[in-house]
Design a protein around this motif. Structure first.
Motif, short mmCIF file in Angstrom:
data_model
loop_
_atom_site.label_atom_id
_atom_site.label_comp_id
_atom_site.label_asym_id
_atom_site.label_seq_id
_atom_site.Cartn_x
_atom_site.Cartn_y
_atom_site.Cartn_z
N ASP A 34 0.84 -1.21 0.00
CA ASP A 34 0.00 0.00 0.00
C ASP A 34 0.87 1.25 0.00
OD1 ASP A 34 -2.30 -1.53 0.10
OD2 ASP A 34 -2.61 -1.26 2.25
N ASN A 35 1.87 1.27 0.87
CA ASN A 35 2.76 2.43 0.94
C ASN A 35 3.49 2.65 -0.37
OD1 ASN A 35 2.04 2.99 3.57
ND2 ASN A 35 3.75 1.87 4.44
N LEU A 36 3.99 1.58 -0.96
CA LEU A 36 4.71 1.71 -2.22
C LEU A 36 3.80 2.26 -3.32
CD1 LEU A 36 7.34 1.37 -3.77
CD2 LEU A 36 6.66 -0.99 -4.25
N PRO A 75 10.53 1.94 -14.98
CA PRO A 75 10.63 1.28 -13.67
C PRO A 75 9.54 1.74 -12.68
CG PRO A 75 12.56 2.67 -14.08
CD PRO A 75 11.72 2.69 -15.30
N SER A 76 9.11 3.00 -12.81
CA SER A 76 8.04 3.47 -11.92
C SER A 76 6.73 2.73 -12.19
CB SER A 76 7.81 4.97 -12.11
OG SER A 76 8.93 5.69 -11.72
N ILE A 77 6.38 2.59 -13.43
CA ILE A 77 5.15 1.87 -13.79
C ILE A 77 5.27 0.40 -13.41
CG2 ILE A 77 3.69 1.14 -15.72
CD1 ILE A 77 3.34 4.08 -14.97
N THR A 78 6.43 -0.20 -13.64
CA THR A 78 6.65 -1.59 -13.24
C THR A 78 6.48 -1.74 -11.74
OG1 THR A 78 8.21 -1.89 -15.07
CG2 THR A 78 8.30 -3.51 -13.28
N SER A 79 7.04 -0.82 -10.99
CA SER A 79 6.90 -0.84 -9.54
C SER A 79 5.44 -0.72 -9.13
CB SER A 79 7.72 0.30 -8.93
OG SER A 79 7.57 0.34 -7.55
N LEU A 80 4.73 0.18 -9.76
CA LEU A 80 3.31 0.38 -9.45
C LEU A 80 2.49 -0.87 -9.75
CD1 LEU A 80 1.22 2.40 -8.43
CD2 LEU A 80 0.90 3.14 -10.79
N ILE A 81 2.75 -1.48 -10.89
CA ILE A 81 2.02 -2.70 -11.26
C ILE A 81 2.28 -3.81 -10.26
CG2 ILE A 81 1.91 -4.56 -12.98
CD1 ILE A 81 2.34 -2.34 -15.12
N LEU A 82 3.54 -4.00 -9.88
CA LEU A 82 3.87 -5.05 -8.91
C LEU A 82 3.23 -4.77 -7.56
CD1 LEU A 82 7.64 -5.63 -9.76
CD2 LEU A 82 5.74 -7.22 -10.17
N VAL A 84 0.51 -2.95 -6.91
CA VAL A 84 -0.95 -3.12 -6.99
C VAL A 84 -1.30 -4.61 -7.07
CG1 VAL A 84 -2.96 -2.73 -8.48
CG2 VAL A 84 -1.41 -0.85 -7.96
N LYS A 85 -0.50 -5.35 -7.80
CA LYS A 85 -0.71 -6.80 -7.91
C LYS A 85 -0.67 -7.46 -6.53
CE LYS A 85 1.45 -10.88 -9.83
NZ LYS A 85 2.81 -11.35 -9.93
N ILE A 147 7.29 -7.65 -3.84
CA ILE A 147 7.44 -6.33 -3.23
C ILE A 147 8.89 -5.87 -3.29
CG2 ILE A 147 7.29 -5.07 -1.03
CD1 ILE A 147 4.69 -6.67 -0.50
N ARG A 148 9.83 -6.81 -3.12
CA ARG A 148 11.24 -6.44 -3.27
C ARG A 148 11.54 -5.94 -4.67
NH1 ARG A 148 14.08 -11.32 0.02
NH2 ARG A 148 13.95 -10.35 2.06
#
Length: 178
Positions: A34-36, A75-82, A84-85, A147-148
């Motif tokens: 959630d924080n990420l 990388p930001s979008i990848t991070s967001l997708i992971l 949210v997943k 998450i990592r």
């Protein structure tokens, strides 16, 4: 027989603690996801507002602008997708309902030809907790890995943003001193 019942009580107490630990771990991992999501969302909004303004005032070639945009946003979008997943509902083991328990008792009593004892109940409880713990642990381990990766992508995006900002500042400094 008393010794075995005491041992079963001890084992049951430990598996209950283990189950609670895995449930707490799941809550912690969900909070991290959630924080990420919040961090990356704020970063993306700010970047989408700031980058066009910066590019208007900086004499930048389109090639460098696209490269910087990709290096920060992918990388930001990848991070967001992971992230949210990992916020989706987790796969958990559900303990049996009362009717299922009654069927288990009837089946065991029919097979053994005797009454379902306290020892049988404790063993059954332990086996149910084991199934729940295994499901939670597998789920939590997958969440940790995802998450990592998401945090690593976020850190990479922040690093790219820092490099891009440094490059802009350096370019501005060199252009004013020439």
């Amino acid at each position: 027989m008393i010794f075995i019942n005491n041992q079963l009580s001890n084992v049951l107490a430990i598996v209950e603690k283990t189950y609670k630990q895995e449930c707490d771990r799941l809550e912690t991992l969900n909070a991290k996801a959630d924080n990420l999501t919040k961090y990356v969302s704020v970063l993306l909004v700010l970047l989408n507002l700031i980058i066009p303004i910066v590019l208007d005032y900086a004499s930048f070639s389109l090639k460098y602008a696209i490269l910087a945009y990709i290096a920060i946003f992918v990388p930001s979008i990848t991070s967001l997708i992971l992230a949210v997943k990992e916020q989706r509902s987790s796969k958990i083991y559900r303990f049996p309902t009362g009717h299922k328990l009654l069927k288990v008792i009837q089946k065991v009593e029919a097979e053994k030809g005797k009454e379902f004892t306290d020892k049988d109940w404790q063993e059954y409880n332990i086996s149910q907790y084991d199934l729940a713990i295994e499901a939670l642990e597998k789920n939590n381990n997958e969440k940790v890995r995802e998450i990592r990766w998401a945090y690593n992508c976020y850190i990479f995006a922040i690093g790219m943003l820092t490099l891009f900002t440094f490059f802009l500042l350096l370019k501005g400094y060199l252009s004013t001193n020439n």
